[in-house]
Design an enzyme around this catalytic site. Structure first.
Site, mmCIF file in Angstrom:
data_model
loop_
_atom_site.group_PDB
_atom_site.id
_atom_site.type_symbol
_atom_site.label_atom_id
_atom_site.label_comp_id
_atom_site.label_asym_id
_atom_site.label_seq_id
_atom_site.Cartn_x
_atom_site.Cartn_y
_atom_site.Cartn_z
ATOM 1 N N TYR A 91 0.832 -1.208 0.000
ATOM 2 C CA TYR A 91 0.000 0.000 0.000
ATOM 3 C C TYR A 91 0.870 1.264 0.000
ATOM 4 O O TYR A 91 0.383 2.345 0.306
ATOM 5 C CB TYR A 91 -0.912 0.025 1.232
ATOM 6 C CG TYR A 91 -1.970 -1.049 1.221
ATOM 7 C CD1 TYR A 91 -1.618 -2.387 1.216
ATOM 8 C CD2 TYR A 91 -3.319 -0.738 1.205
ATOM 9 C CE1 TYR A 91 -2.572 -3.387 1.205
ATOM 10 C CE2 TYR A 91 -4.282 -1.729 1.193
ATOM 11 C CZ TYR A 91 -3.898 -3.056 1.190
ATOM 12 O OH TYR A 91 -4.858 -4.046 1.186
ATOM 13 N N LYS A 134 5.305 -14.055 4.780
ATOM 14 C CA LYS A 134 5.498 -14.966 3.653
ATOM 15 C C LYS A 134 6.995 -14.984 3.345
ATOM 16 O O LYS A 134 7.435 -14.786 2.201
ATOM 17 C CB LYS A 134 4.669 -14.481 2.446
ATOM 18 C CG LYS A 134 4.633 -15.429 1.263
ATOM 19 C CD LYS A 134 3.772 -16.661 1.498
ATOM 20 C CE LYS A 134 3.897 -17.642 0.350
ATOM 21 N NZ LYS A 134 3.161 -18.896 0.581
ATOM 22 N N ASP A 159 -0.510 -18.263 4.302
ATOM 23 C CA ASP A 159 -1.481 -19.233 3.781
ATOM 24 C C ASP A 159 -1.878 -20.239 4.867
ATOM 25 O O ASP A 159 -3.061 -20.544 5.055
ATOM 26 C CB ASP A 159 -0.964 -19.939 2.512
ATOM 27 C CG ASP A 159 0.527 -20.235 2.536
ATOM 28 O OD1 ASP A 159 1.225 -19.723 3.431
ATOM 29 O OD2 ASP A 159 1.009 -20.994 1.674
ATOM 30 N N ASP A 189 -4.925 -6.548 6.138
ATOM 31 C CA ASP A 189 -6.193 -6.131 5.535
ATOM 32 C C ASP A 189 -7.073 -7.362 5.297
ATOM 33 O O ASP A 189 -8.251 -7.400 5.673
ATOM 34 C CB ASP A 189 -5.876 -5.426 4.205
ATOM 35 C CG ASP A 189 -7.070 -4.691 3.630
ATOM 36 O OD1 ASP A 189 -8.144 -4.712 4.247
ATOM 37 O OD2 ASP A 189 -6.935 -4.111 2.535
#
Ligand code: NAI
Length: 335
Positions: free
Chosen positions: A123, A172, A205, A229
């Site tokens: 973002y 991640k 995940d 988010d």
């Protein structure tokens, strides 16, 4: 008398803002609202979704209650929400969820908070086409050490302040070795300074799965902007949906309180939006304004109204209008 900037916003924003102001005003606190525009609603008069006078009002008052904002696609406008968070350096977004009695979901006993880094990652606003024919594009996920340290430290402090015993950092790092990898590394470093709090990390995940299988095992999640988010909408779903999920955007100087949800264009203008998320965001604001007793009064009244199941908005299976529901909350205030 403390002044609070009120940004009603777009879509269902004005409807839920009216309800939230009604509930907060009913507490009889000396709060003065200073209304300022933002989002699509500000464009006709100010030519931009984030007028400087709105930023100045929030800076001066240091507290703001805000409805959701819609930034029109095209027109070259930067997201008003992202701009607000960056300009006011609202570096941490706190998004708590707790199961409500009376709200049917497959889960019981959920009580966790997502702390989302609020100014960086994907973002950051650095996105461009890489060729003149616009057949490819890139977005930059900017992660810096100071911003990561700040939000992770904030998460540990928040865990301590709210008697939470475990922090889960979501990342991640196996693929995004430099960005997510650095965020994880910093998390591990800071965790050593908080021996009283258990620290663990999860890959995004696997975390998504774990959250819908055993959400009760998590207490506080800290993560980067995009993951936060997405996960915070997921965690809202665990306790009954977006109509119930409040949030606080926190900076060194300013606190801006808003629902997790957006403008809900599908139900805007009908007077049926659930105002709980914004009302509970208002309660988070009251706590930081030093009115913890009144904040608790609001939270208890929301809980009681949901538990009774007499006056509920359509998203929760009822047929009440937004303001009828707000009035039921006030009627449920304990003396
Ligand atoms: P959304 O959150 O507005 O709506 C998703 C679904 O949840 C819709 O079916 C909606 O009716 C329902 N919903 C949301 N809030 C509700 C409430 N209080 N009561 C009952 N039902 C509710 O998400 P969507 O449709 O993806 O976004 C719409 C617009 O909102 C977009 O322009 C987006 O950019 C903006 N947005 C703004 C945010 C903010 O200002 N903080 C946050 C998220 C989205």
């Amino acid at each position: 008398m403390p002044k609070v900037t009120l940004v009603k916003g777009d879509g269902i924003g004005p409807e839920i803002a009216e309800a939230a102001v009604f509930v907060i005003d009913a507490l009889g606190l000396p709060i003065e609202w200073e209304e300022r525009p933002a989002g699509a609603a500000a464009i006709p008069e100010f030519g931009a979704p984030l007028p400087p006078s709105t930023i100045e009002s929030i800076r001066a008052n240091r507290f703001a209650l805000k409805g959701p904002l819609h930034t029109p696609v095209g027109g070259g406008y930067k997201s008003a929400n992202v701009a607000l968070r960056q300009e006011l350096e609202l570096f941490a977004n706190i998004r708590p969820v707790r199961s409500f009695e009376g709200v049917e979901t497959p889960f019981r006993g959920v009580d966790l908070v997502v702390v989302r880094e609020n100014t960086q990652g994907l973002y950051s606003g650095i996105e461009f086409h890489t060729d003149i024919r616009k057949t490819s594009a890139q977005a930059v996920a900017l992660i810096t050490r100071p911003a990561s340290e700040r939000v992770i430290r904030f998460a540990f402090e928040h865990a301590r302040a709210t008697q939470r015993k475990k922090v889960t950092l979501v990342h991640k790092a196996n693929i995004l070795k430099f960005t997510s990898g650095m965020f994880l590394e910093i998390g591990r470093e800071i965790a050593t300074q908080y021996p009283d709090i258990q620290f663990e990390d999860r890959i995004i995940d696997a975390m998504a799965m774990a959250l819908v299988m055993k959400p009760q095992t998590f207490e506080l999640i800290v993560t980067t902007n995009l993951f936060g988010d997405i996960l915070s909408d997921l965690t809202a779903g665990l306790v009954g949906g977006l109509g119930l999920a409040p949030s606080a955007n926190i900076g060194e100087e300013v606190g801006l309180f808003e629902a997790v949800h957006g403008t809900a264009p599908d139900i805007a203008g009908k007077g049926i939006a659930n105002p709980s998320a914004l009302i509970l965001s208002g309660a988070m604001m009251l706590r930081r304004l030093g009115h913890a007793v009144e904040a608790q009064r609001v939270r208890k009244a929301v809980q009681k109204t949901l538990r009774e199941r007499k006056v509920l908005t359509p998203d929760l299976g009822g047929s009440a209008k937004t303001m009828e529901y707000a009035k039921a909350i006030v009627a449920n205030f304990e003396a």
